[in-house]
Each structure stands twice: as structure tokens, then as C-alpha cells.
Design a protein around this motif. Structure first.
Motif, PDB file in Angstrom:
ATOM      1  N   ASP A 169      54.332  53.326  38.047  1.00  0.00           N
ATOM      2  CA  ASP A 169      54.762  52.070  38.644  1.00  0.00           C
ATOM      3  C   ASP A 169      53.746  50.951  38.471  1.00  0.00           C
ATOM      4  O   ASP A 169      53.972  49.821  38.884  1.00  0.00           O
ATOM      5  N   HIS A 170      52.614  51.266  37.853  1.00  0.00           N
ATOM      6  CA  HIS A 170      51.639  50.226  37.542  1.00  0.00           C
ATOM      7  C   HIS A 170      50.828  50.631  36.309  1.00  0.00           C
ATOM      8  O   HIS A 170      50.709  51.811  35.992  1.00  0.00           O
ATOM      9  N   VAL A 171      50.309  49.638  35.632  1.00  0.00           N
ATOM     10  CA  VAL A 171      49.513  49.842  34.423  1.00  0.00           C
ATOM     11  C   VAL A 171      48.109  49.301  34.675  1.00  0.00           C
ATOM     12  O   VAL A 171      47.943  48.214  35.234  1.00  0.00           O
ATOM     13  N   VAL A 172      47.095  50.063  34.273  1.00  0.00           N
ATOM     14  CA  VAL A 172      45.705  49.664  34.452  1.00  0.00           C
ATOM     15  C   VAL A 172      45.079  49.398  33.087  1.00  0.00           C
ATOM     16  O   VAL A 172      45.045  50.286  32.228  1.00  0.00           O
ATOM     17  N   GLU A 173      44.607  48.177  32.879  1.00  0.00           N
ATOM     18  CA  GLU A 173      43.834  47.847  31.683  1.00  0.00           C
ATOM     19  C   GLU A 173      42.367  47.805  32.068  1.00  0.00           C
ATOM     20  O   GLU A 173      41.966  47.083  32.987  1.00  0.00           O
ATOM     21  N   VAL A 174      41.553  48.580  31.383  1.00  0.00           N
ATOM     22  CA  VAL A 174      40.122  48.652  31.659  1.00  0.00           C
ATOM     23  C   VAL A 174      39.414  47.574  30.842  1.00  0.00           C
ATOM     24  O   VAL A 174      39.660  47.429  29.641  1.00  0.00           O
ATOM     25  N   VAL A 175      38.533  46.828  31.510  1.00  0.00           N
ATOM     26  CA  VAL A 175      37.849  45.703  30.868  1.00  0.00           C
ATOM     27  C   VAL A 175      36.339  45.923  30.951  1.00  0.00           C
ATOM     28  O   VAL A 175      35.787  46.098  32.046  1.00  0.00           O
ATOM     29  N   GLU A 176      35.678  45.926  29.814  1.00  0.00           N
ATOM     30  CA  GLU A 176      34.218  46.019  29.813  1.00  0.00           C
ATOM     31  C   GLU A 176      33.647  44.769  30.466  1.00  0.00           C
ATOM     32  O   GLU A 176      34.014  43.643  30.115  1.00  0.00           O
ATOM     33  N   SER A 177      32.743  44.947  31.423  1.00  0.00           N
ATOM     34  CA  SER A 177      32.265  43.817  32.201  1.00  0.00           C
ATOM     35  C   SER A 177      30.753  43.905  32.392  1.00  0.00           C
ATOM     36  O   SER A 177      30.064  44.679  31.704  1.00  0.00           O
ATOM     37  N   GLY A 222      56.060  43.434  39.728  1.00  0.00           N
ATOM     38  CA  GLY A 222      55.219  42.699  40.659  1.00  0.00           C
ATOM     39  C   GLY A 222      54.128  41.930  39.942  1.00  0.00           C
ATOM     40  O   GLY A 222      54.226  41.644  38.749  1.00  0.00           O
ATOM     41  N   PRO A 223      53.039  41.624  40.654  1.00  0.00           N
ATOM     42  CA  PRO A 223      51.998  40.777  40.085  1.00  0.00           C
ATOM     43  C   PRO A 223      51.018  41.530  39.203  1.00  0.00           C
ATOM     44  O   PRO A 223      50.917  42.754  39.229  1.00  0.00           O
ATOM     45  N   SER A 224      50.256  40.770  38.422  1.00  0.00           N
ATOM     46  CA  SER A 224      49.090  41.302  37.722  1.00  0.00           C
ATOM     47  C   SER A 224      47.857  40.857  38.503  1.00  0.00           C
ATOM     48  O   SER A 224      47.736  39.688  38.874  1.00  0.00           O
ATOM     49  N   VAL A 225      46.964  41.803  38.762  1.00  0.00           N
ATOM     50  CA  VAL A 225      45.818  41.545  39.636  1.00  0.00           C
ATOM     51  C   VAL A 225      44.544  42.009  38.946  1.00  0.00           C
ATOM     52  O   VAL A 225      44.456  43.143  38.476  1.00  0.00           O
ATOM     53  N   PHE A 226      43.540  41.133  38.908  1.00  0.00           N
ATOM     54  CA  PHE A 226      42.275  41.400  38.255  1.00  0.00           C
ATOM     55  C   PHE A 226      41.233  41.747  39.312  1.00  0.00           C
ATOM     56  O   PHE A 226      40.984  40.974  40.243  1.00  0.00           O
ATOM     57  N   PHE A 227      40.611  42.928  39.185  1.00  0.00           N
ATOM     58  CA  PHE A 227      39.624  43.408  40.145  1.00  0.00           C
ATOM     59  C   PHE A 227      38.246  43.419  39.492  1.00  0.00           C
ATOM     60  O   PHE A 227      38.052  44.029  38.446  1.00  0.00           O
ATOM     61  N   MET A 228      37.276  42.776  40.136  1.00  0.00           N
ATOM     62  CA  MET A 228      35.894  42.786  39.682  1.00  0.00           C
ATOM     63  C   MET A 228      35.023  43.453  40.742  1.00  0.00           C
ATOM     64  O   MET A 228      35.294  43.352  41.939  1.00  0.00           O
ATOM     65  N   GLY A 229      33.942  44.108  40.283  1.00  0.00           N
ATOM     66  CA  GLY A 229      32.993  44.702  41.218  1.00  0.00           C
ATOM     67  C   GLY A 229      31.611  44.111  41.095  1.00  0.00           C
ATOM     68  O   GLY A 229      30.741  44.360  41.921  1.00  0.00           O
ATOM     69  N   GLY A 230      31.387  43.299  40.059  1.00  0.00           N
ATOM     70  CA  GLY A 230      30.120  42.626  39.839  1.00  0.00           C
ATOM     71  C   GLY A 230      30.369  41.174  39.507  1.00  0.00           C
ATOM     72  O   GLY A 230      31.376  40.835  38.887  1.00  0.00           O
ATOM     73  N   SER A 231      29.448  40.302  39.911  1.00  0.00           N
ATOM     74  CA  SER A 231      29.678  38.869  39.729  1.00  0.00           C
ATOM     75  C   SER A 231      29.096  38.368  38.412  1.00  0.00           C
ATOM     76  O   SER A 231      28.275  37.448  38.361  1.00  0.00           O
ATOM     77  N   ASP A 232      29.525  38.985  37.337  1.00  0.00           N
ATOM     78  CA  ASP A 232      29.259  38.516  35.985  1.00  0.00           C
ATOM     79  C   ASP A 232      30.349  39.103  35.098  1.00  0.00           C
ATOM     80  O   ASP A 232      31.097  40.004  35.528  1.00  0.00           O
ATOM     81  N   PHE A 233      30.444  38.649  33.878  1.00  0.00           N
ATOM     82  CA  PHE A 233      31.575  39.048  33.035  1.00  0.00           C
ATOM     83  C   PHE A 233      31.271  38.723  31.598  1.00  0.00           C
ATOM     84  O   PHE A 233      30.381  37.921  31.278  1.00  0.00           O
ATOM     85  N   VAL A 234      32.017  39.356  30.702  1.00  0.00           N
ATOM     86  CA  VAL A 234      31.969  39.036  29.275  1.00  0.00           C
ATOM     87  C   VAL A 234      33.172  38.149  28.989  1.00  0.00           C
ATOM     88  O   VAL A 234      34.317  38.612  28.986  1.00  0.00           O
TER      89      VAL A 234
END
Length: 327
Positions: A169-177, A222-234
Motif C-alpha cells: 500500500d506504499h512505496v519507499v524510495e531510498v535516497v542517499e543523504s 495518498g500523498p508522497s512524503v519525504f522523511f529526513m533524519g539529518g539536516s543536510d542533503f545531496v
């Protein structure tokens, strides 16, 4: 140890009021006097997709219920004292797990998404995984630490970034961060674990960062939601994601150039931004969330920046364990 600003070690802790929801954003608050959680567009009674309900677990942690299933992001509800808030930080604070609080708040998850392995993101994960048989999705370091805590190898899914995982019921895309940097352009407890530790870690310094991930979760219907755990990104890694909602940690310092404007542009100016990792995560999970004055100021600056660079974006400052729906 002399007193220091805990924001120089991790990310910030701030408090703020919930801003008015935008058109198309549905909010509910069981803790406040508000309407029940509202179904998302595309969901319907009688067998269609059910609403996704998001509950903030403090720090960057979330419990998300999609239909009859649950997944977690960085669940840390034990929230033991390391001296970080008082200025007497103890880097060898023993690891402890509050099993009663965990059982009260996390439900029976099928999946746990872990952004990185610092204690305030990983500490409760092994207990949850072993007691519920939830699958742990995280870096090689996260998975090796989980093995050391007795999590079954079959429950571990090591990822690097770029994976797109279908959970029905949901898809997870993993993002290098990236993890946040403190005022000295460094971080607390850096390092990676290429293999399982020889013994079970006993204190917080034995849980290194181990690389940092972000996750974009798209709820089907439903919505797409972006989750971060650190305050920096590529920045280049965010191209094309364009989430509806972004859970964004407040930055811990000014070391990262133009953090909020660059991030919002890279994410195509989400309709909703939810600031996270701003509370004092060393006190009990009880509303209203606590934060120091410097952190409150940081949140106010964050909100002002969002308003300035992305006036169409609404900022919603969450309260603990309060059910929100976004659609």
C-alpha cells in the motif's frame, strides 16, 4: 565537561505553534479538540485505499498507519538523559530501552526505516524489531548494529540509496543523504561499521552515524512524503522527487550553505513542510514538547525562511502522538 550548546552536536531543538493548514491539507489532532483523522483523496469506504495517519514520535521519529499496516521512521521514544540538554554531556551514557513506553506508542509495525545509527534514531529499533518481527531498512552500519543486538538477519534490508521498495500500500524510495554538521564542520560519533561488532554496544558512543539516508514514501492513493533524519542533503539526489509533504530537521548550525532555500528548491517547494528534530528528546514524550530558547528562535527563523522562499508552502509544527493526515 563544560557547558556547550547541544545544537552544535546534533540538530536543533525548538518549539512553535501549529500554523493554519492550507487548502488540500487535512489535519486532525486527537490530543487537541479537533476533528477525527480525515480520509485522503482517492480513499473510500468499502475496500478502497485507507487513509495514512502520521504521528510524530519526537525528534525525527514517526509512526505511520496505512490502512491496517504500520511503518516507523527513526522511532526513539525511550528518550534517556545523556546530559546533552543540561550541558553535562556524557558520551559513554549507557544504552537503555523503555519497553513499556515503546509498546504503548509504536503499535505492531511491519517495517522500520532508519536514517542513520546515532542513538536518538536507532536505540529503540532492535527491541522493536525483535519483539514485533518488523523489517529494518537502513545502512550497512545500521544492519550490522542490529545483528549485534540480536535482530535476525532475515529481518534486515541493507540499502545505499536508489532502491525503490514496494510494500503493497506504499512505496519507499531510498535516497542517499548527509548528516548535519556542527559549528566546527564536524559531527558527533562519525564512522561506519563494515561488519557486525564483536559484542553488543553498551553506550551511545558505540552507535556511530554510519552514513545517512532519507526516504520518500508514496502512499498509494495518498500523498508522497519525504522523511529526513539529518539536516543536510545531496542536492542532486533530490531531483524529481517533488513530495507533497517534507519532514525537515531544523539545522544545527550555519555550516551548511543556504540550507532551507536550496532544500525547498530541490524538493520543488512541497505543499507542506513539517519541522522535526527540534524538541528536547531527553525528556518524556509529553505535550507540549519542550525546547530551549535558542532552539525556539531557530524554529522561528526556519518558518520565516520557508515563508520567504516558498510562500505557497505551509509549515505545520507537530505535537507528539497527534494523528495528522495529508492529502
Amino acid at each position: 565537561m563544560s557547558r556547550f550548546d547541544r545544537r552544535d552536536f546534533l540538530r536543533t531543538a525548538t518549539a512553535g505553534a501549529v500554523l493554519a493548514p492550507m487548502a488540500g491539507l487535512l489535519l486532525s489532532s486527537a490530543g487537541a479538540e479537533a476533528a477525527p483523522a480525515t480520509p485522503l483523496p482517492g480513499s473510500a469506504k468499502g475496500g478502497a485505499k485507507a487513509a495514512a495517519t502520521f504521528r510524530w514520535l519526537g525528534n525525527s521519529g514517526w509512526r505511520v498507519d496505512v490502512g491496517s499496516s504500520t511503518f516507523l521512521v527513526d522511532p526513539y521514544v525511550t528518550r534517556f538523559d545523556t546530559g546533552l540538554s543540561s550541558g553535562a554531556f556524557n558520551p559513554v551514557t549507557p544504552l537503555t530501552v523503555d519497553t513499556k513506553t515503546i509498546r504503548r506508542h509504536v503499535g505492531t509495525p511491519k517495517t522500520i526505516l532508519v536514517t542513520h545509527s546515532h542513538w536518538d534514531h536507532f536505540n529503540d529499533v532492535p527491541y522493536i524489531a525483535t519483539s514485533t518481527e518488523a523489517r529494518v531498512v537502513g545502512t550497512t552500519t545500521t544492519c550490522n548494529l542490529a545483528l549485534a543486538f540480536g535482530v535476525k538477519d532475515g529481518l534486515l534490508s541493507p540499502v545505499k540509496g536508489g532502491e525503490v521498495l514496494d510494500f503493497g500500500d506504499h512505496v519507499v524510495e531510498v535516497v542517499e543523504s548527509l548528516h548535519s554538521r556542527n559549528a566546527n564542520y564536524s559531527m558527533l560519533f562519525p564512522g561506519e561499521l563494515a561488519s557486525r561488532p564483536k559484542r553488543r554496544p553498551k553506550n551511545i558512543s558505540e552507535l556511530p552515524e554510519g552514513d545517512t539516508l532519507a526516504f520518500q514514501v508514496t502512499v498509494k492513493g495518498g500523498p508522497s512524503v519525504f522523511f529526513m533524519g539529518g539536516s543536510d542533503f545531496v542536492e542532486r539526489n533530490l531531483a524529481g522527487l517533488a513530495p507533497d509533504v517534507a519532514m525537515i530537521p531544523i539545522t544545527s548550525s550555519s555550516s551548511t550553505y543556504d540550507y532551507v532555500p536550496r532544500l525547498l528548491r530541490a524538493l520543488s517547494n512541497p505543499r507542506v513542510v513539517v519541522p522535526v528534530h527540534w524538541d528536547n528528546f531527553e525528556v518524556a514524550l509529553k505535550n507540549p514538547p519542550q525546547a530551549d530558547e535558542k532552539s525556539k528562535k531557530s524554529l522561528a527563523e526556519f518558518v520565516a525562511t520557508v515563508r520567504r522562499v516558498s510562500p505557497g508552502t505551509r509549515v505545520v509544527t507537530p505535537e507528539y502522538l497527534t494523528p495528522y493526515t495529508f492529502g
